[in-house]
Scaffold this active site. Structure first.
Site, PDB file in Angstrom:
ATOM      1  N   THR A  56       0.831  -1.203   0.000  1.00 14.43           N
ATOM      2  CA  THR A  56       0.000   0.000   0.000  1.00 14.43           C
ATOM      3  C   THR A  56       0.863   1.250   0.000  1.00 14.43           C
ATOM      4  OG1 THR A  56      -1.768  -1.165   1.168  1.00 14.43           O
ATOM      5  CG2 THR A  56      -1.830   1.236   1.228  1.00 14.43           C
ATOM      6  N   TYR A 119     -12.034  -4.599  -5.509  1.00  7.67           N
ATOM      7  CA  TYR A 119     -13.126  -3.922  -6.196  1.00  7.67           C
ATOM      8  C   TYR A 119     -14.323  -4.847  -6.373  1.00  7.67           C
ATOM      9  CZ  TYR A 119     -15.876  -0.923  -9.196  1.00  7.67           C
ATOM     10  OH  TYR A 119     -16.905  -0.169  -9.701  1.00  7.67           O
ATOM     11  N   TYR A 145      -1.927 -11.531   1.234  1.00 16.41           N
ATOM     12  CA  TYR A 145      -2.071 -10.208   1.831  1.00 16.41           C
ATOM     13  C   TYR A 145      -3.552  -9.982   2.103  1.00 16.41           C
ATOM     14  CZ  TYR A 145      -1.381  -5.044   2.107  1.00 16.41           C
ATOM     15  OH  TYR A 145      -1.347  -3.719   2.481  1.00 16.41           O
ATOM     16  N   LYS A 173       0.234 -12.007   5.369  1.00 13.64           N
ATOM     17  CA  LYS A 173       0.418 -10.661   5.896  1.00 13.64           C
ATOM     18  C   LYS A 173      -0.976 -10.154   6.234  1.00 13.64           C
ATOM     19  CE  LYS A 173       1.122  -5.944   5.252  1.00 13.64           C
ATOM     20  NZ  LYS A 173       0.316  -4.849   4.697  1.00 13.64           N
TER      21      LYS A 173
END
Length: 311
Positions: A56, A119, A145, A173
Site C-alpha cells: 500500500t 473492487y 495479503y 500478511k
C-alpha cells in the site's frame, strides 16, 4: 509452529521487520527508480530484515503494469541478496497477478505478496482458484495479503485453510486488525508464517505468534521498529511494549494531517530523504501541516533525535 517463529512451510523463514517500501516520483509524478531503490537501501542500511516493494505504501494501485515491474527490478538490483525481497504482485484480475508474479520471479524476487483481488466481490472458491493459479505459475513462496478494509474482500477461516493447503503458499500478511481472526488463523493453519500488517499491532502481533511485521513507520524510522522487534526477540517484553507506545505516537502524528501515507512521505525529507510527491489524487502535507507534524515528531522520545541528526 511455536510462538514467534516462521512457519514450517516458509522456505524464506521470513521474520523481523519488513517495511512496505515507498515508490518515489519526481515533481511531475513520473517514476523515479533511482530514489525508489535508494529508499530500499535506506531501510536496509538501518537494520530491517526484508523489504516489501509495491505494498500500500508503494502506491501500487496508482502505477501502470510496466511501472510496477520496473520498481521490482530496481529494488531487487539494489538490495537483493542482502535481505529477502518479497514483491507485491496482486491485481484485480488473476491474469494480471500471474503476469506480475512471473516477472518478479524472473528478475530475482525472493517471494511474492498477493493481495486478495479487490473492487469486485470475491467468494471463497474464487479466492482459492486465484491463488492456485499464481502458485502454478511460480516457484517462489507466496504470501497472502489480507486487508479487507481496502480490498472489500475478507477471507473466511475456512477459505484460509484451503489456501494453506496450496503448495507454494507460505504465509499471511494480515492487515485486518482483527486479532481474533488472526489468532484463529494461526490455530487453524500453524505451518504458515504470519506477519503483523498494522503499526497498531506490532507488539500484539508478536505476542500472539507473528514472526515479523510489515510496518509503515519503519519506512521512516526503521531503527525504532527494529529495536522493538529485537527487544522482543531477546525476551525484553517491557522494552518492546514501551517502544510500541512510541510507534503509536508516530502513527498518530502521521495520521493527523492528510492521511497516513502523506505522513510517511512528508516526514522522509526530515530524515534527509526526499521521495517526491504522492501520485495524484493522493497528496503530501502542505507547509503548515508539515511543520505541525515535525513538532509532534520532535517531541516523541527516541524519534526527535533522528530528525535533528538527519534533517
Amino acid at each position: 509452529m511455536s510462538l514467534h517463529e516462521p512457519g514450517a512451510v516458509d522456505p524464506l523463514s521470513l521474520a523481523g521487520v519488513v517495511p512496505p517500501t515507498i515508490t518515489a516520483f519526481d515533481d511531475e509524478e513520473s517514476l523515479d527508480l533511482e530514489r525508489t531503490a535508494a529508499h530500499a537501501r535506506f531501510v536496509v542500511d538501518r537494520g530491517v530484515h526484508g523489504v516489501f516493494p509495491l505494498g500500500t505504501n508503494g502506491e501500487f494501485a496508482l502505477l501502470t503494469d510496466a511501472e510496477r515491474d520496473r520498481v521490482v527490478e530496481a529494488v531487487v538490483d539494489e538490495v537483493g541478496g542482502e535481505v529477502p525481497v518479497i514483491a507485491g504482485v496482486g491485481a484485480p484480475s488473476t491474469r494480471q497477478t500471474v503476469a506480475h508474479a512471473e516477472h518478479a520471479e524472473s528478475v530475482g524476487a525472493d517471494g511474492v505478496v498477493v493481495v486478495t483481488p479487490y473492487y469486485f466481490p470475491l467468494d471463497g472458491r474464487g479466492a482459492v482458484e486465484h491463488y492456485q493459479r499464481v502458485a502454478e505459475a511460480v516457484s517462489v513462496p507466496i504470501y497472502v495479503y489480507h486487508i479487507p478494509g481496502r480490498t472489500g474482500n475478507r477471507l473466511s477461516l475456512e477459505t484460509l485453510e484451503e489456501l494453506a493447503a496450496i503448495d507454494g503458499v507460505a504465509g499471511v500478511k494480515d492487515s485486518s486488525k482483527d486479532v481474533p481472526w488472526l489468532v484463529q488463523a494461526m490455530d487453524a493453519c500453524p505451518d504458515l508464517t504470519y506477519l503483523a500488517g498494522s503499526d497498531s499491532l506490532l507488539f500484539a502481533g508478536l505476542e500472539v505468534g507473528c514472526a515479523g511485521m510489515v510496518s509503515a513507520v519503519a519506512n521512516v524510522f526503521p531503527e525504532l521498529v527494529v529495536e522493538l522487534y529485537e527487544a522482543y526477540d531477546e525476551g525484553d517484553e517491557a522494552q518492546a511494549h514501551d517502544l510500541q507506545r512510541q510507534v503509536f505516537a508516530v502513527r498518530r502524528a502521521f495520521k493527523s494531517g492528510g492521511g497516513y501515507m502523506a505522513g510517511v512521505k512528508s516526514t522522509l525529507p526530515m530524515r534527509g530523504f526526499d521521495a517526491g510527491p504522492l501520485r495524484s489524487p493522493l497528496r503530501l502535507l502542505d507547509d503548515e501541516e508539515a511543520d505541525a507534524l515535525s513538532e509532534q515528531l520532535a517531541a516523541i522520545e527516541g524519534v526527535g533525535e533522528h530528525l535533528s541528526l538527519e534533517k
